[in-house]
Design an enzyme around this catalytic site. Sequence first.
Site, PDB file in Angstrom:
ATOM      1  CE1 TYR A 141      59.945  59.671 -48.355  1.00 47.64           C
ATOM      2  CE2 TYR A 141      61.434  60.702 -46.752  1.00 47.64           C
ATOM      3  CZ  TYR A 141      61.407  59.965 -47.781  1.00 47.64           C
ATOM      4  OH  TYR A 141      62.396  59.417 -48.627  1.00 47.64           O
ATOM      5  CD  GLU A 227      59.204  34.986 -63.166  1.00 43.54           C
ATOM      6  OE1 GLU A 227      59.271  34.153 -63.697  1.00 43.54           O
ATOM      7  OE2 GLU A 227      60.287  35.073 -62.370  1.00 43.54           O
ATOM      8  CG  ASP A 280      62.252  33.190 -65.838  1.00 45.32           C
ATOM      9  OD1 ASP A 280      62.790  34.028 -65.078  1.00 45.32           O
ATOM     10  OD2 ASP A 280      61.706  33.187 -66.920  1.00 45.32           O
TER      11      ASP A 280
END
Lengths: 399, 470
Positions: A141, A227, A280
């Site tokens: 910014y 995860e 996974d």
Amino acid sequence: MLGKQISCTMESGSTQFFFLIDKLRIQLLNSIEGATEKDYFQEEISPREILSRIESVILRIVESLSKNEAPVLELPNRSSWSNVDFDSGVGLQMSSGHSVTTVKSNCPASVTKFAQILKILSVIYRLVQSNSYATKRDVYYNNTQLFGSQRSVDTIVDDISCMLKVSRRALHVMATSKGLIAGDLCYLEEDGTRIDCRSSSAAVSVSSNVSGIRNIVSSAKFVMIVEKDATFQRLLNDDFCRKLSPCIMITGKGVPDVNSRLMVKKLWDTLQIPIFALVDADPHGFEIMCIYKYGSVAMSFEAHSLTVPSVMWLGLLPSDLQRLMVPKRSLLPLTRRDENKLNSLLKRPYFASQPQWQKEMELMQQSKVKAEIQSLADIAPDFLTSIYLPNKLRFGGWL
Amino acid sequence: MLQEIRQVLRLVVLMSKQGRRHGSGSTGGLLILLWDEEAGAQRLNCTVAAAGSWCSGVEIKALQLDLKGRMFPHVSPSLEPDPEDLIPFTELHGSLRLLLSFQMKDARHWPSDWQSDVEAVLQAFSLANAGIQIHLKLKFAQKTSVRDFRAKIKAKVSRADQPPLLLDVSCPEQKRWFLSKPHGWAKRASWCQGGHPVDGGRLPLGIPPQAMDGGLLGDLSVRLVTLLHPCVLQYPNMPTELKSIKVLVYNPCNIPVSGPSGFFQTLPSSMDCQHLGLRGLQCPAHKDPEFRVGTVFTTEQWENEKKCDDEEQESSHLPVQQSLLLFLLLQHRNPFCSHLSDFVAADMLIEHHLEEILCNNKPAVMAAIRTEIGNAMKAQNQRKKQQEKLNSAAEVILSSTMSIVSCSSNVDFRNACFDLMKVADTHALSSHLGESLRRVMSWRFLPVGRCYSTQMEENLLHHGSTKSEI
């Protein structure tokens, strides 16, 4: 039914339950003692030294202009595998003879990046000089028109960190953490704030100043990296940390940010307890686990402060899918992208020291299926927290 | 005088085309010798001599016996020239293929600047016929002056459906204000001594009724070729500004024709200057030597800033002024033309009706010209955008650098910066750094293979250079 037959008690403090985990811990501690001292990435560099390194960059620019030559900046190439060496004790680290990318000040294609780098250098200089801190968002910014996107700032801050051979934290540029942590853990932030992660219903955001954390107190037997946030929340809701107490669980919500990785590293360095990964059973999950364990190419220059080579693969293993007879409806076919990723992963240098991991990945390649952790809910709603994880942890089901 | 010289050129070119053997070249020499018999004489003699492969098809006897009377109604036979004047020419170009002499009367009624007109036409002829070296020798009023028109750098413009064109692409003398002074610290840098013609293709033209009634039949077209000077391709960051556009029209013999002034006067109003990125076009009324042949348009930007002397241009502050040369090369084909006289007549008809021809095809011709100018402006506008990007970044680079220097408490570092730039304080450091940064940005040098660098300069002076550009 199967779950009821093999369910086991998970009372906190059960010596029998944590026998193998404690044994693993001893093995890990022994391996640490045998390791040779290595040159670690400098954690403690004085502010004066950092300012001096920035001044050296500026001096080179002035010198070029004094000779009527266009200044250039040389950034180590953080995206090329050819710039990375693998060490099983550290992970992926930047080669000493790494290639560089040249950013020219007189080329329209690169002049904006040159200006962005100089701008951020000047911001960092002031921060370090005044011992104040800013977030990467603050930096963006500062001049949104120049930077264009937050991603540009993020990349350049890491480039500067690599170029100056200084950690990002030492540049006084902080990043908002996206990770969450819960379990048997208490510590003090740098500003003295006491953090207690033992709430059963809510997790704590990973600190944005991990290096400033002190007075870590924990009796956890292990740390579990999760995860996905969905799985983490599920475990939180199922009161996992109490049921398998004492333990700590942490998630980076997918690909982990640097703070999450620093936190895992911090927990390992301080507590030296086994760290397990629950991801996974797909190439993406495997890669995320490898980031925690061995690091990433992009951050290889900070490998020593980010990698935890002792991370163990708890689940979901491709062999679990067959062994547990996960319903076929829960299995997903590998996409072309998954297959390409899998082929790429199998070429990585990790597997020379992890033959069992290689077998699991080859099994995935042969079966051509993948599954999320949530697929275990098709066996039984509480299968994950009541059966799968307790059995894995009790009977050494990790790789 | 000019008309007669142009007639001779027309004859030579047409005879050469007719008699040209397959594979014969386009090089050689042309000598224009003008002399008076005695001081104060009102008659001027003119000898035109030609040698080389470009006129290999010329049969001198046929020229002298058959057409001379018809072609030159206002001239009378002339004395033969001094052989001494021909020797250097034949030594250079070989035996003469053409030697034609005639005498013009009433020289006192000629315009006072007729010599400049002759030179301008020969200069323009040389541009589009770069293989021919032209020697103009004037011997009258007891003074002798010699002027050569020779292309230092030639470029062949080839296209499958077009006859090859050999252009003189060497950068004109008056545009070389910076070429002799390459920037001192750009050691490897060199300047491109020539230009790179761009073939805009062929535009078919409809023949207006008046011309048809006059006997002009067949297929008529115009080929557009542009050439930008000076070339700054090797300086990709250097800002440029189009100063002028010069339009040269050539008849099918590649001989420059004057006008048509009426048609081109409407060109500025037909151009969407804003869309092209031009600030407007003006057709100046004055007649500088450069403007004697062809029509020249200057941009309004240039008109306003013309007071600045070219020699004093500071390249770091002003864009490089470029000029665009636009060749309009008329082409005519009539399968029913077989005799030389037919070709001559057609050529003269085209010249005579040029204004009507162009007006008859105004939308298409203007569109084609607009396209060619637009292409030249694209490159300029691209440079302008890049310059804006560089300038914007330079501001940030400079402010960031100065921020660190100003904030630093490291005296050694600050002094090192001051010493390198040979300044005493941060204000001067900022100024010097800014100048240097803008200079290194603007003068970025990238060698371009097809440019004619100064390293070739010595070769060019002796042998010239020819490249093919498509």
